[in-house]
Scaffold this active site. Structure first.
Site, PDB file in Angstrom:
ATOM      1  N   VAL A  11       0.471  -1.224   0.169  1.00  0.00           N
ATOM      2  CA  VAL A  11      -0.195   0.181   0.145  1.00  0.00           C
ATOM      3  C   VAL A  11       0.642   1.373  -0.007  1.00  0.00           C
ATOM      4  O   VAL A  11       1.078   1.682  -0.779  1.00  0.00           O
ATOM      5  CB  VAL A  11      -1.151  -0.174   1.803  1.00  0.00           C
ATOM      6  N   VAL A  30      -6.518  19.700  -2.404  1.00  0.00           N
ATOM      7  CA  VAL A  30      -6.592  20.106  -1.357  1.00  0.00           C
ATOM      8  C   VAL A  30      -6.504  22.153  -0.924  1.00  0.00           C
ATOM      9  O   VAL A  30      -6.896  22.582  -0.079  1.00  0.00           O
ATOM     10  CB  VAL A  30      -4.820  19.646  -0.939  1.00  0.00           C
ATOM     11  N   ARG A  42      11.958  -0.693   6.437  1.00  0.00           N
ATOM     12  CA  ARG A  42      12.250  -1.328   7.375  1.00  0.00           C
ATOM     13  C   ARG A  42      13.669  -1.643   6.589  1.00  0.00           C
ATOM     14  O   ARG A  42      15.110  -1.582   7.164  1.00  0.00           O
ATOM     15  CB  ARG A  42      11.492  -2.226   7.769  1.00  0.00           C
ATOM     16  N   GLU A 126     -10.339   5.268   6.510  1.00  0.00           N
ATOM     17  CA  GLU A 126     -11.137   4.588   4.892  1.00  0.00           C
ATOM     18  C   GLU A 126     -10.336   3.312   4.547  1.00  0.00           C
ATOM     19  O   GLU A 126     -11.786   2.830   4.462  1.00  0.00           O
ATOM     20  CB  GLU A 126     -10.885   5.292   4.028  1.00  0.00           C
ATOM     21  N   GLY A 131     -10.994  -2.161   1.827  1.00  0.00           N
ATOM     22  CA  GLY A 131     -10.877  -1.556   0.940  1.00  0.00           C
ATOM     23  C   GLY A 131     -10.941  -0.158   0.405  1.00  0.00           C
ATOM     24  O   GLY A 131     -11.242   0.797   1.072  1.00  0.00           O
ATOM     25  N   ILE A 133     -13.657   0.744  -1.407  1.00  0.00           N
ATOM     26  CA  ILE A 133     -15.206   1.214  -1.220  1.00  0.00           C
ATOM     27  C   ILE A 133     -15.207   2.154  -0.274  1.00  0.00           C
ATOM     28  O   ILE A 133     -14.661   1.590   0.881  1.00  0.00           O
ATOM     29  CB  ILE A 133     -16.074  -0.425  -0.884  1.00  0.00           C
ATOM     30  N   GLY A 184      -0.839  -8.781  -3.650  1.00  0.00           N
ATOM     31  CA  GLY A 184      -0.700  -8.590  -2.707  1.00  0.00           C
ATOM     32  C   GLY A 184      -1.941  -8.059  -2.032  1.00  0.00           C
ATOM     33  O   GLY A 184      -2.405  -7.258  -1.289  1.00  0.00           O
ATOM     34  N   LYS A 202     -12.252  -5.705  11.028  1.00  0.00           N
ATOM     35  CA  LYS A 202     -13.578  -4.873  10.064  1.00  0.00           C
ATOM     36  C   LYS A 202     -15.035  -4.427  10.126  1.00  0.00           C
ATOM     37  O   LYS A 202     -15.606  -4.092  10.455  1.00  0.00           O
ATOM     38  CB  LYS A 202     -13.108  -5.770   8.623  1.00  0.00           C
TER      39      LYS A 202
END
Ligand SMILES: NC(=O)C1=CN([C@@H]2O[C@H](COP(=O)(O)OP(=O)(O)OC[C@H]3O[C@@H](n4cnc5c(N)ncnc54)[C@H](O)[C@@H]3O)[C@@H](O)[C@H]2O)C=CC1
Ligand SMILES: N[C@@H](CC=O)C(=O)O
Ligand code: NA
Length: 428
Positions: A11, A30, A42, A126, A131, A133, A184, A202
């Site tokens: 992600v 924005v 890492r 969100e 994901g 949606i 993924g 969730k």
């Protein structure tokens, strides 16, 4: 607006790519530029398909969130620690936070929301549910004036991908799981997906938002898909159904007031139910509310790009708030509804019983159901002799009563095994 990114995996790398590629468009949306000021990783030496200066990368996430010039922190590391500590520190230092971390929110959401409220900053998430949606914002904002009764969803892409392949191609579990990891969809530890922990996180978040009560992962009854067999999938098909891993959150109004039930388990649903056509890694969430009626939210529930879409939506919204010096709605838990244990949840069941093929079996089996007042909707016999099976579908019954029936069946001499018990949802 200076942005720190924590984590650059599936992600995070997509978030970094889009923040860079779409910088000027995002700045216009924005009202100020979003500057990627640091990326905590890492393994800094790892090959990444990103055109970013090496000095942006650091292995010291704590130092990055402690920087005074950071306005917005995006946490896509995952897991409980150090994500929890990093988010709290970021909020205490005055940054707004966007996270995709359902595991952490479902376990320790209360502490995070308290830190956000104290700091008067946004904590947006969100991406944490289904994901790409939009489902968090609709529950928090669009349905804030309605009374939600039920949320029913396919909220884990990996398990839907596996069950779909088992159903349509007869594929084996392990081979499809590897494919889901390669694409993924799966969590860093895929047992979180296949054992239902991810969907349970969730479900806890959805139930908290829908019913204005704090529901944690410990409150959610959880069964994964590891025990779903090819025979279950075939049985479902014979009944005109398909097996899906469902998250079911319900508000139950009783004489003593309202309560909440939240559960995650595989279930058979009829092929003509809209959730039956949710294929691959797609997710869908049904919301039933008093005034709006039935709503369905559908789309890609996993993967780098879809999840980054939800993260960036939050980033834009939170950044706009920062510019105006405001913050959005925080946690809403005033209803404080009791969470019921699974035994009090009611649904229909599909029960497969290996029996001796002889006179009196059906009567004995029916009596075991009658003893706990579980009414039988349909019964059919499959096979003969030593292969005989009774396949029973019940009317709605309480989970505790069905469990007692199954224990009673196992005590009968003429029952060799109760080979499968699966809930049936969405059937009229
Ligand atoms: N992959 C997906 O489809 C979705 C993922 N999510 C959530 O997004 C988050 C990230 O998921 P993925 O990107 O898939 O995981 P990932 O495992 O691909 O990426 C996480 C990255 O964080 C890094 N990391 C771990 N500890 C770190 C630390 N202390 N400092 C800096 N970096 C550290 C890891 O090395 C890894 O590269 C998780 O909370 C996950 O549940 C949410 C929705 C969908
Ligand atoms: N591992 C999750 C990713 C999204 O939340 C899934 O498979 O749905
Ligand atoms: Na979402």
């Amino acid at each position: 607006m200076r942005v720190a990114l924590l984590g650059c995996g599936v992600v995070g790398s997509e978030v970094a790519r889009l923040l860079t590629r779409d910088a000027s468009e995002l700045a216009r949306r924005v009202g100020a530029p979003l500057e990627l000021a640091g990326i905590a990783v890492r393994r800094p030496g790892r090959e990444r398909d990103l055109d970013l200066p090496a000095e942006l990368f650091t292995t010291d996430a704590h130092a990055l969130v402690a920087r005074e010039d950071i306005d917005l922190v995006i946490e896509v590391i995952g897991g409980i620690e150090p994500a929890r500590e990093l988010i709290v520190t970021a909020l205490e230092n005055g940054a707004s936070v966007v996270t995709a971390n359902k595991a952490l929110l479902a376990e320790d959401g209360g502490e995070l929301f308290a830190a956000a409220a104290k700091a008067e900053r946004d904590l947006a998430f969100e991406a944490a549910v289904a994901g790409a949606i939009p489902i968090v914002r609709p529950l928090v904002e669009s349905l804030a004036g309605d009374t939600v009764h039920r949320v029913l969803g396919i909220v884990n892409g990996t398990t839907n991908f596996i069950l779909d392949a088992m159903t349509t191609h007869g594929s084996g579990f392990e081979e499809v799981l590897e494919e889901a990891q390669r694409l993924g969809y799966a969590e860093a530890d895929p047992t979180a997906d296949i054992e239902g922990f991810d969907a349970a996180s969730k479900a806890a978040i959805l139930a908290s938002l829908a019913f204005h009560s704090r529901v944690t992962i410990g409150d959610v009854h959880r069964e994964g898909i590891v025990e779903v067999t090819a025979a279950d999938v075939r049985s479902a098909a014979e009944m005109g159904c398909v097996v899906k891993l469902l998250a079911i959150c319900e508000r139950i109004d009783g004489p003593d007031g309202a309560a909440v039930s939240a559960r995650v388990h595989p279930a058979m649903i009829p092929l003509d139910h809209p959730l039956a056509s949710v294929r691959g890694a797609f997710n869908a969430v049904f919301v039933e509310s008093e005034s709006a009626g039935q709503l369905m939210f559908y789309g890609p529930g996993a993967g780098g790009a879809p999840t980054a879409s939800a993260v960036l939506g939050d980033v834009v919204s939170v950044a706009r708030n920062r510019l105006k010096g405001v913050w959005g709605p925080g946690e809403s838990t005033h209803a404080q509804l009791e969470v019921l244990e699974i035994g009090r949840a009611t649904t229909r069941y599909h029960v497969q019983i290996d029996v001796d093929d002889r006179a009196g079996v059906l009567a004995a089996v029916a009596a075991a159901f009658a003893e706990y007042d579980v009414s039988i909707k349909t019964v059919r016999q499959e096979g003969h002799g030593s292969d005989a099976q009774l396949v029973i579908v019940t009317h709605e019954a309480a989970d505790a009563d069905l469990a007692a029936v199954v224990a009673g069946l196992r005590d009968l001499d003429m029952v060799r095994d109760v080979s499968s018990v699966m809930r049936v949802e969405g059937m009229l």
